[in-house]
Design a protein around this motif. Structure first.
Motif, short mmCIF file in Angstrom:
data_model
loop_
_atom_site.label_atom_id
_atom_site.label_comp_id
_atom_site.label_asym_id
_atom_site.label_seq_id
_atom_site.Cartn_x
_atom_site.Cartn_y
_atom_site.Cartn_z
N GLY A 12 1.54 0.25 -4.72
CA GLY A 12 1.11 0.19 -3.33
C GLY A 12 0.12 1.29 -3.02
O GLY A 12 0.34 2.45 -3.38
N ASP A 14 -2.79 3.00 -0.01
CA ASP A 14 -3.19 3.05 1.40
C ASP A 14 -4.36 3.98 1.64
O ASP A 14 -4.67 4.32 2.78
N HIS A 41 -2.65 -3.53 -1.29
CA HIS A 41 -2.86 -2.84 -0.02
C HIS A 41 -2.41 -3.77 1.10
O HIS A 41 -2.90 -4.89 1.23
N ALA A 42 -1.44 -3.31 1.89
CA ALA A 42 -0.95 -4.11 3.02
C ALA A 42 -1.84 -3.83 4.23
O ALA A 42 -2.04 -2.67 4.61
N PRO A 97 3.48 -2.75 5.53
CA PRO A 97 3.68 -2.34 4.14
C PRO A 97 5.06 -2.66 3.56
O PRO A 97 5.16 -3.16 2.44
N THR A 98 6.13 -2.38 4.31
CA THR A 98 7.46 -2.58 3.74
C THR A 98 7.73 -4.04 3.37
O THR A 98 8.09 -4.33 2.21
N LEU A 101 5.51 -5.13 0.32
CA LEU A 101 5.92 -4.57 -0.96
C LEU A 101 7.25 -5.13 -1.43
O LEU A 101 7.47 -5.34 -2.63
N VAL A 129 8.19 4.05 4.41
CA VAL A 129 7.98 2.89 3.54
C VAL A 129 8.60 3.13 2.17
O VAL A 129 9.28 2.27 1.61
#
Length: 298
Positions: A12, A14, A41-42, A97-98, A101, A129
């Protein structure tokens, strides 16, 4: 290097320095496993206040989306510098993000995260996260802080619980991949109540207790030591609290492995106290294991 088909290593990112540290480690982990690397990448639109509540604040252009794609591409380029033979895919996925992922973890061999990203508050050692993904992911999660050492043993915390067994198995696999020795650490304290109404005897035999705890350690490791005879194993039985013992061991380790919960964990906690303490204070990369995805199953 021949890349095997199957579950990738997921990292992950950011745009933070911690995320790039994670990319470097994730690339090496992918190379160890002969797997591809998936950089994730969220992306979610910021919220704005409207008369009827919060709504996505869609900009007049797609500059935010382009920035997200730049972050993913930069991370993929960093992976290429570490090992150009590892196939890399960079994706931008809409969502927080959580959940993004956790969804990725369903099909991953390993998820790698930095200890704190851009969303972390300066006073916090670990981002939310990282804590949530470590506690709930369906594959092992490796949390990176800085550049890890290339030597030293793999250290695994052992307490006889089911998740400890998964952690021991994962630790043997990692020690074999890295051609590293394994240190199996079991820390124990005097008897204490673990449930309301438990009675603790006024007197107890410390020698007998120590022998019982030594059996827990030996039995937890025995079968895996036979399966991986090439791994040099050292048992470390310590009378003391597990968290500070493992933090101290992490100073000379290249990797520390623990289960997400141990014998004393409460069901309502995201992580057990030992794994949570190590997330904040370990000096080496920390692997937290809830589910172990074997090479055969991946």
């Amino acid at each position: 290097m021949t890349i095997e088909s199957g579950a990738p290593v997921v990292v992950g990112v950011d745009g933070s320095a911690a995320a790039l540290d994670a990319v470097r480690v994730a690339t090496r982990e992918a190379a160890y496993r002969r797997r591809s690397l998936r950089v994730v990448h969220a992306f979610h639109w910021p919220l704005a206040v409207a008369p009827l509540g919060l709504v996505p604040a869609v900009p007049a252009d797609d500059s935010l989306r382009r920035e997200a794609e730049r972050v993913a591409a930069e991370a993929a380029a960093e992976a290429g510098k570490i090992d150009p033979e590892v196939p890399v895919t960079a994706v931008v996925i809409d969502g927080a993000p959580t959940p993004v992922l956790l969804d990725e973890a369903r099909d991953a061999a390993l998820v790698v995260l930095g200890h704190r990203g851009l969303g972390g508050f300066a006073g916090l050692l670990i981002g939310s996260v990282t804590v949530q993904v470590s506690a709930r992911a369906e594959c092992p999660v490796l949390v990176v802080r800085g550049e890890p050492r290339a030597d030293g043993p793999v250290v695994v915390g052992v307490d006889g619980s089911a998740l400890s067994t998964e952690a021991v198995a994962f630790a043997f696999e990692e020690a074999a991949r890295r051609d590293a020795p394994l240190v199996a650490v079991h820390a124990w304290l005097d008897p204490a109540p673990v449930a309301p109404g438990d009675l603790i005897p006024m007197m107890y035999d410390l020698t007998a207790l120590g022998e019982d705890e030594e059996r827990v350690l030996a039995e937890s490791v025995a079968g895996w030591a036979e399966r991986y005879p090439e791994v040099s194993v050292r048992h470390r039985l310590v009378r003391g609290a597990a968290a500070p013992v493992l933090v101290a061991e992490s100073a000379s380790a290249q990797l520390v492995v623990v289960g997400a919960h141990g014998r004393g964990a409460l069901g309502g906690l995201l992580l057990g106290s030992v794994s949570h303490a190590l997330l904040h204070h370990a000096h080496a990369p920390l692997a937290i294991v809830r589910h172990r995805r074997t090479a055969d199953a991946a």
